[in-house]
Design a protein around this motif. Structure first.
Motif, short mmCIF file in Angstrom:
data_model
loop_
_atom_site.label_atom_id
_atom_site.label_comp_id
_atom_site.label_asym_id
_atom_site.label_seq_id
_atom_site.Cartn_x
_atom_site.Cartn_y
_atom_site.Cartn_z
N ALA A 21 4.24 -2.53 -26.98
CA ALA A 21 4.58 -3.92 -27.27
C ALA A 21 3.37 -4.33 -28.16
N PRO A 22 2.87 -4.11 -29.06
CA PRO A 22 1.64 -4.51 -29.69
C PRO A 22 2.11 -6.07 -30.61
N LEU A 23 1.03 -6.77 -30.55
CA LEU A 23 1.19 -7.93 -31.24
C LEU A 23 1.52 -7.69 -32.66
N GLU A 24 2.33 -8.66 -33.33
CA GLU A 24 2.68 -8.28 -34.57
C GLU A 24 1.77 -9.57 -35.23
N PRO A 25 0.96 -9.16 -36.35
CA PRO A 25 0.02 -10.17 -37.21
C PRO A 25 1.14 -11.00 -37.94
N ARG A 26 0.56 -12.20 -37.84
CA ARG A 26 1.17 -13.17 -38.77
C ARG A 26 0.61 -14.37 -38.99
N ALA A 27 0.90 -15.22 -39.93
CA ALA A 27 0.24 -16.47 -40.29
C ALA A 27 0.69 -17.59 -39.27
N PRO A 28 -0.26 -18.57 -39.03
CA PRO A 28 0.00 -19.51 -38.06
C PRO A 28 1.16 -20.62 -38.44
N ASP A 364 -5.30 -1.19 -25.84
CA ASP A 364 -3.82 -1.28 -25.37
C ASP A 364 -3.64 -2.32 -24.58
N GLN A 365 -4.18 -2.63 -23.44
CA GLN A 365 -3.83 -3.39 -22.41
C GLN A 365 -3.82 -4.90 -23.20
N ALA A 366 -4.58 -5.12 -24.28
CA ALA A 366 -4.58 -6.58 -24.72
C ALA A 366 -3.64 -6.55 -25.82
N ARG A 367 -2.71 -5.53 -26.07
CA ARG A 367 -1.71 -5.52 -27.13
C ARG A 367 -2.26 -5.60 -28.52
N LEU A 368 -3.40 -4.72 -28.59
CA LEU A 368 -4.07 -4.51 -29.81
C LEU A 368 -4.11 -3.51 -30.57
#
Length: 390
Positions: A21-28, A364-368
């Motif tokens: 479940a990594p974070l998905e980069p996106r614009a604010p 990994d624990q920070a979803r990065l």
């Protein structure tokens, strides 16, 4: 589920199963209420590198600029050619100037028109020639002129030249007063502690932190019309909170505290810090989305996103702190932003395999870890080079 065997601090090997479940980069999706500068690294070109411990570094300009676009696309500003870009640790002024020029051209063409501030220092002149206040001022002026000509905002980086001269408080006041007085636009000051660069011990010419604080506040007060803010990197939350409470109206505190940035950016209900952080380049999706949540008044989401990054940052910036750049480049490699783990000056050798394994776990624990399969494959290659898992 993906599992990899990693070394531990106790010298054992243990299986680590990735959380996924990594974070998905996106614009604010909203306007941000905190200015968030990410200080970015440079990507080497190992195929052109001939003397990694000396001479000008070979830079992979395409990868370096692509990384900056990735930050901008997420709504982050950029602190360019700072210590994260290995100024004074593998990257010289001619390379930094080319970096600034290339970056500013890209920034002007970017649809979000990102804010870019660039480091001005004295490293364009050999240390042996920086033997007077006048020489130090002239060295700064040359870099300030180059940054302003490129269209960047000036960050007055701390210089090793003043401590090497044994300069006292009055000398600092004269040098900074002269530089601020002639700056075209508002400038960001830079207070970098000796944990980031031992050669900066005794900066501001004061005997202790309290005396240094009074001098810096005096310099800011006398030049407030030319000071946008000050970046403080002392890893001392209480000092930063007390300092920012004394700043003149309109002057910002940009935290450079890579240990305590989460509460400092959130603030105490009355005051808050903005961000100028090397760790933001490594944790960009979490940083961008956390600051967005804060702009929406959602402190629970802010903390849920940013708090897990703090252990990662503390590992990357652990003593000797000046080698933190290796962790930033390591994560860029794991996440596919560059095709290798080679740095200017061979700085990737500054940290141990145990450190890199812990950075992997905490990222990994920070979803990065954006692409877990790629990260595991590349971590496996690094482990093998170090005789683990072969």
């Amino acid at each position: 589920m993906i599992t990899i065997t990693l070394p531990t601090a106790e010298g054992r090997l243990e299986a680590h199963t990735l959380t996924g479940a990594p974070l998905e980069p996106r614009a604010p999706r909203v306007s941000l209420t905190r200015t968030a500068f990410a200080a970015a690294h440079v990507v080497s070109d190992p195929l052109r590198e001939r003397d990694p411990w000396g001479g000008r570094p070979a830079v992979d300009w395409d990868a370096t600029l692509r990384f900056r676009h990735w930050l901008w696309d997420q709504g982050l500003g950029l602190a360019e050619a700072m210590d994260t870009a290995q100024r004074g640790m593998g990257v010289d002024w001619p390379t930094a100037r080319e970096l600034i020029d290339r970056t500013m051209r890209e920034a002007k063409a970017h649809p979000l028109k990102p804010r870019v501030a660039c480091g001005a220092g004295t490293d364009g002149v050999p240390p042996a020639e920086l033997t007077s206040e006048g020489a130090i001022i002239a060295a700064y002026e040359a870099q300030m002129e180059a940054i302003e000509a490129a269209g960047g905002q000036v960050i007055l980086m701390a210089t090793r030249a003043l401590p090497s001269l044994g300069a006292g408080p009055d000398a600092y006041a004269r040098v900074y007063g002269r530089l601020l007085g002639q700056a075209r636009d508002k400038v960001i000051l830079h207070w970098l502690g000796p944990m980031f660069d031992p050669a900066l011990a005794g900066y501001w010419g004061a005997g202790d932190l309290a005396q240094a604080t009074e001098l810096v506040l005096r310099i800011i007060g006398e030049n407030a019309a030319k000071v946008d803010g000050i970046k403080i990197s002392l890893l001392d939350q209480a000092h930063e909170e007390a300092f920012r409470a004394r700043l003149p109206d309109g002057v910002r505190l940009y935290t450079g505290d890579d240990f305590n940035y989460a509460p400092l950016i959130e603030g105490d209900g009355q005051r808050h810090s903005h961000a100028l952080l090397g760790i933001f380049a490594a944790i960009a999706p979490a940083a961008s989305q956390a600051v967005e949540a804060l702009a929406q008044g959602d402190t629970a989401t802010y903390r849920a996103l940013l708090d897990p990054t703090v252990p990662l940052s503390r590992e990357i910036f652990r003593a000797p702190t000046q080698f933190y750049k290796a962790g930033v480049a390591f994560l860029a490699w794991l996440n596919g932003a560059q095709d290798h783990f080679a740095m200017p000056g061979g700085l990737q050798s500054a940290r141990s395999i145990g450190h890199y394994a812990e950075v992997f776990r905490l990222a990994d624990q920070a979803r990065l870890l954006a692409r877990p399969d790629l990260a595991v494959r590349r971590m496996g290659h690094l482990l093998a080079v170090n005789g683990i898992g072969t």
